[in-house]
Design an enzyme around this catalytic site. Structure first.
Site, PDB file in Angstrom:
ATOM      1  N   ARG A  72       0.891  -1.155   0.000  1.00 45.19           N
ATOM      2  CA  ARG A  72       0.000   0.000   0.000  1.00 45.19           C
ATOM      3  C   ARG A  72       0.935   1.211   0.000  1.00 45.19           C
ATOM      4  O   ARG A  72       1.764   1.344   0.890  1.00 45.19           O
ATOM      5  CB  ARG A  72      -0.930  -0.035   1.204  1.00 45.19           C
ATOM      6  CG  ARG A  72      -1.909  -1.223   1.097  1.00 45.19           C
ATOM      7  CD  ARG A  72      -3.076  -1.110   2.046  1.00 45.19           C
ATOM      8  NE  ARG A  72      -4.103  -2.090   1.724  1.00 45.19           N
ATOM      9  CZ  ARG A  72      -4.287  -3.234   2.395  1.00 45.19           C
ATOM     10  NH1 ARG A  72      -3.529  -3.538   3.425  1.00 45.19           N
ATOM     11  NH2 ARG A  72      -5.260  -4.057   2.035  1.00 45.19           N
ATOM     12  N   ASP A 103     -10.436  -1.902  -5.351  1.00 42.37           N
ATOM     13  CA  ASP A 103     -10.978  -0.564  -5.564  1.00 42.37           C
ATOM     14  C   ASP A 103      -9.903   0.542  -5.454  1.00 42.37           C
ATOM     15  O   ASP A 103      -9.790   1.404  -6.336  1.00 42.37           O
ATOM     16  CB  ASP A 103     -12.072  -0.391  -4.496  1.00 42.37           C
ATOM     17  CG  ASP A 103     -12.657   0.973  -4.478  1.00 42.37           C
ATOM     18  OD1 ASP A 103     -13.506   1.234  -5.334  1.00 42.37           O
ATOM     19  OD2 ASP A 103     -12.260   1.779  -3.619  1.00 42.37           O
ATOM     20  N   ARG A 171     -13.798  -5.974   4.363  1.00 40.37           N
ATOM     21  CA  ARG A 171     -13.784  -4.510   4.548  1.00 40.37           C
ATOM     22  C   ARG A 171     -15.211  -4.005   4.707  1.00 40.37           C
ATOM     23  O   ARG A 171     -15.892  -4.458   5.604  1.00 40.37           O
ATOM     24  CB  ARG A 171     -13.068  -3.852   3.371  1.00 40.37           C
ATOM     25  CG  ARG A 171     -12.339  -2.598   3.807  1.00 40.37           C
ATOM     26  CD  ARG A 171     -11.600  -1.944   2.688  1.00 40.37           C
ATOM     27  NE  ARG A 171     -10.308  -2.559   2.458  1.00 40.37           N
ATOM     28  CZ  ARG A 171      -9.302  -1.952   1.845  1.00 40.37           C
ATOM     29  NH1 ARG A 171      -9.449  -0.718   1.397  1.00 40.37           N
ATOM     30  NH2 ARG A 171      -8.165  -2.565   1.669  1.00 40.37           N
TER      31      ARG A 171
HETATM   32  P1  ADP Z   1      -7.200  -2.337  -2.731  1.00 43.55           P
HETATM   33  O1  ADP Z   1      -6.662  -2.118  -4.085  1.00 43.55           O
HETATM   34  O2  ADP Z   1      -7.124  -3.776  -2.298  1.00 43.55           O
HETATM   35  O3  ADP Z   1      -8.573  -1.712  -2.534  1.00 43.55           O
HETATM   36  P2  ADP Z   1      -6.026  -0.155  -1.167  1.00 43.55           P
HETATM   37  O4  ADP Z   1      -7.297   0.579  -0.991  1.00 43.55           O
HETATM   38  O5  ADP Z   1      -5.147  -0.293   0.021  1.00 43.55           O
HETATM   39  O6  ADP Z   1      -6.214  -1.638  -1.685  1.00 43.55           O
HETATM   40  O7  ADP Z   1      -5.218   0.598  -2.320  1.00 43.55           O
HETATM   41  C1  ADP Z   1      -3.978   0.090  -2.774  1.00 43.55           C
HETATM   42  C2  ADP Z   1      -3.090   1.213  -3.221  1.00 43.55           C
HETATM   43  O8  ADP Z   1      -3.679   1.879  -4.347  1.00 43.55           O
HETATM   44  C3  ADP Z   1      -2.876   2.331  -2.217  1.00 43.55           C
HETATM   45  O9  ADP Z   1      -1.920   2.008  -1.256  1.00 43.55           O
HETATM   46  C4  ADP Z   1      -2.370   3.431  -3.136  1.00 43.55           C
HETATM   47  O10 ADP Z   1      -1.035   3.195  -3.519  1.00 43.55           O
HETATM   48  C5  ADP Z   1      -3.258   3.244  -4.363  1.00 43.55           C
HETATM   49  N1  ADP Z   1      -4.429   4.124  -4.266  1.00 43.55           N
HETATM   50  C6  ADP Z   1      -5.547   3.954  -3.539  1.00 43.55           C
HETATM   51  N2  ADP Z   1      -6.411   4.984  -3.685  1.00 43.55           N
HETATM   52  C7  ADP Z   1      -5.807   5.850  -4.526  1.00 43.55           C
HETATM   53  C8  ADP Z   1      -6.173   7.123  -5.075  1.00 43.55           C
HETATM   54  N3  ADP Z   1      -7.334   7.711  -4.784  1.00 43.55           N
HETATM   55  N4  ADP Z   1      -5.290   7.731  -5.914  1.00 43.55           N
HETATM   56  C9  ADP Z   1      -4.122   7.133  -6.214  1.00 43.55           C
HETATM   57  N5  ADP Z   1      -3.723   5.945  -5.743  1.00 43.55           N
HETATM   58  C10 ADP Z   1      -4.542   5.305  -4.911  1.00 43.55           C
HETATM   59  O1  F6P Z   2      -8.922  -5.867   1.062  1.00 42.33           O
HETATM   60  C1  F6P Z   2      -8.555  -7.130   1.543  1.00 42.33           C
HETATM   61  C2  F6P Z   2      -8.522  -7.136   3.056  1.00 42.33           C
HETATM   62  O2  F6P Z   2      -8.123  -8.431   3.478  1.00 42.33           O
HETATM   63  C3  F6P Z   2      -9.818  -6.720   3.738  1.00 42.33           C
HETATM   64  O3  F6P Z   2     -10.773  -7.761   3.735  1.00 42.33           O
HETATM   65  C4  F6P Z   2      -9.319  -6.347   5.109  1.00 42.33           C
HETATM   66  O4  F6P Z   2     -10.172  -5.402   5.712  1.00 42.33           O
HETATM   67  C5  F6P Z   2      -7.970  -5.740   4.821  1.00 42.33           C
HETATM   68  O5  F6P Z   2      -7.575  -6.211   3.543  1.00 42.33           O
HETATM   69  C6  F6P Z   2      -6.920  -6.094   5.840  1.00 42.33           C
HETATM   70  O6  F6P Z   2      -5.769  -5.428   5.504  1.00 42.33           O
HETATM   71  P1  F6P Z   2      -4.334  -5.714   6.163  1.00 42.33           P
HETATM   72  O7  F6P Z   2      -3.746  -6.881   5.442  1.00 42.33           O
HETATM   73  O8  F6P Z   2      -3.574  -4.462   5.899  1.00 42.33           O
HETATM   74  O9  F6P Z   2      -4.548  -6.021   7.594  1.00 42.33           O
END
Ligand code: ADP
Ligand code: F6P
Length: 319
Positions: A72, A103, A171
Site C-alpha cells: 500500500r 478498488d 472490509r
Molecule cells: P485495494 O486495491 O485492495 O482496494 P487499497 O485501498 O489499500 O487496496 O489501495 C492500494 C493502493 O492503491 C494504495 O496504497 C495506493 O497506492 C493506491 N491508491 C488507492 N487509492 C488511490 C487514489 N485515490 N489515488 C491514487 N492511488 C490510490
Molecule cells: O482488502 C482485503 C482485506 O483483506 C480486507 O478484507 C481487510 O479489511 C484488509 O484487507 C486487511 O488489511 P491488512 O492486510 O492491511 O490487515
C-alpha cells in the site's frame, strides 16, 4: 503497444499469480515484452522493475500470494508522485500497465489513465466489493477457506451447545459473510448492507434457542463490528454460551480454487488483448458468465449491488 508493465497492489488475493502468468504469457505470445513491477505503485517509484520471461511465471498458477509482492503506497495519492511514476515507466520503455488489485488500486490506475498513461485493471481482492463485476479474483478461494473453518467450528459448537460468532473479512462489503454464511448453514448472517442493532441480534438468537436450536453459528462481516464486542454484549445480556473467532489473514492465503485460477487466466488474457490494441483506461470483469471490460471511471462510479435475494433466502433456510 510493444512493452507493458504489470503490478499487484493492495491486499493480496489467491489467484493473483494465475493472473500474472496469464498476462505475461499472453503478452509474450502476442509479440510484446513484459516488465514485472515489485510491490505495487511503490515499485514504480523505486524503479523496482524486472524483465518477465515465459519461464518467470512457471509453477505459480497454484500458489497463493503474489510473486511480484504487493504494497500500500500512500505517496501514490499525490499527483506529483503519479507524474514521477509515469516518467519512470516511460524511461523503462513501458507503454501500458496492467494493475491487479481492488478498488483503491483501480483509483491509482484511473489517475494514471487520466494523465494519459494507458492502464487496464484486473479485479484481484478477496472482498468482492467492485460493483461492475460479479466476482473478483480471490473471493471464491477465500470463501472456501472460511467455509472449512466454519465447518470445524460447528463441530465444537454443537458438541458444547454453544453459539459461535465467526468474524470474516471483506472490509465494508458483506459478500464473504453472506456467501459463507449460507454455505455454512449459519443461524444468523450480519453484514453492513443490512444493519441490525445488538438488541435485534440478541432477540434473533434467543428465538432460535426457543425454537429448539441448541447451538448456532453467527457469521459476522468485519465491516459491522468486532466479534469480541458482540460476544461481550451477548454474554452480558443472555444466558447463552457464546464464543468468538476471528478468522483473520488465513482468508487471504492458500492455493487458489479452480474458479479463481480460471477467472484470473481469463482476465489476464482479456487485459492483454486490450493493451495490444492500444486500448487503456479499462477494467476487466465478469458479468453473467461473460468476460467484459468497462471504462475505469464508469466502473468505479457504479453503486455496489447487494444480493438481497440471497440474504432473504438465508433468513428462510436458517429457521
Ligand atoms: P485495494 O486495491 O485492495 O482496494 P487499497 O485501498 O489499500 O487496496 O489501495 C492500494 C493502493 O492503491 C494504495 O496504497 C495506493 O497506492 C493506491 N491508491 C488507492 N487509492 C488511490 C487514489 N485515490 N489515488 C491514487 N492511488 C490510490
Ligand atoms: O482488502 C482485503 C482485506 O483483506 C480486507 O478484507 C481487510 O479489511 C484488509 O484487507 C486487511 O488489511 P491488512 O492486510 O492491511 O490487515
Amino acid at each position: 503497444m510493444k512493452r507493458i508493465g504489470i503490478l499487484t497492489s493492495g491486499g493480496d488475493a489467491p489467484g493473483m499469480n494465475a493472473a500474472i502468468r496469464s498476462v505475461v504469457r499472453t503478452a509474450i505470445c502476442s509479440g510484446m515484452s513484459v516488465v514485472g513491477i515489485e510491490r505495487g505503485y511503490q515499485g514504480i517509484l523505486d524503479k523496482a522493475f524486472r524483465e518477465m520471461q515465459m519461464r518467470s511465471v512457471s509453477d505459480i498458477v497454484q500458489r497463493g500470494g503474489t510473486i511480484l509482492r504487493t504494497a500500500r503506497c500512500m505517496d501514490f495519492h499525490k499527483p506529483e508522485c503519479q507524474d514521477i511514476a509515469i516518467a519512470n515507466m516511460r524511461e523503462e520503455g513501458i507503454e501500458g500497465l496492467v494493475v491487479i488489485g481492488g478498488d483503491g488500486s483501480f483509483r491509482g490506475a484511473e489517475a494514471l489513465s487520466v494523465k494519459g498513461f494507458p492502464t487496464v485493471g484486473i479485479p484481484g481482492t478477496i472482498d468482492n466489493d467492485l460493483a461492475y463485476t460479479d466476482y473478483t479474483v480471490g473471493f471464491h478461494t477465500a470463501c472456501n477457506t472460511c467455509l472449512e473453518a466454519i465447518d470445524r467450528i460447528r463441530d465444537t459448537s454443537s458438541s458444547h451447545d454453544r453459539i459461535t460468532i465467526v468474524e470474516v473479512m471483506g472490509r465494508h462489503c458483506g459478500d464473504i459473510a453472506l456467501y459463507t454464511g449460507i454455505a455454512g448453514g449459519a443461524e444468523l448472517i450480519i453484514i453492513p448492507e443490512v444493519p441490525l442493532t445488538f438488541s435485534e441480534i440478541k432477540k434473533s438468537l434467543i428465538e432460535a434457542s426457543q425454537k429448539g436450536k441448541s447451538s448456532g453459528m453467527v457469521v459476522l462481516a468485519e465491516g459491522v463490528c468486532g466479534a469480541d464486542e458482540l460476544m461481550r454484549f451477548l454474554q452480558r445480556e443472555t444466558n447463552l454460551s457464546i464464543r468468538a473467532t476471528v478468522l483473520g489473514h488465513q482468508q487471504r492465503g492458500g492455493s487458489p480454487s479452480m474458479r479463481d485460477r480460471l477467472l484470473a487466466t481469463q482476465f489476464g488474457y482479456h487485459a492483454v488483448s486490450l493493451l495490444k490494441k492500444d486500448i487503456g483506461n479499462r477494467v476487466v470483469g465478469i458479468s453473467k458468465e461473460k468476460i467484459i471490460d468497462l471504462d475505469i471511471m464508469e466502473a468505479l462510479a457504479m453503486p455496489r449491488k447487494f444480493r438481497k435475494d440471497l440474504y432473504k433466502m438465508a433468513g428462510v433456510v436458517s429457521q
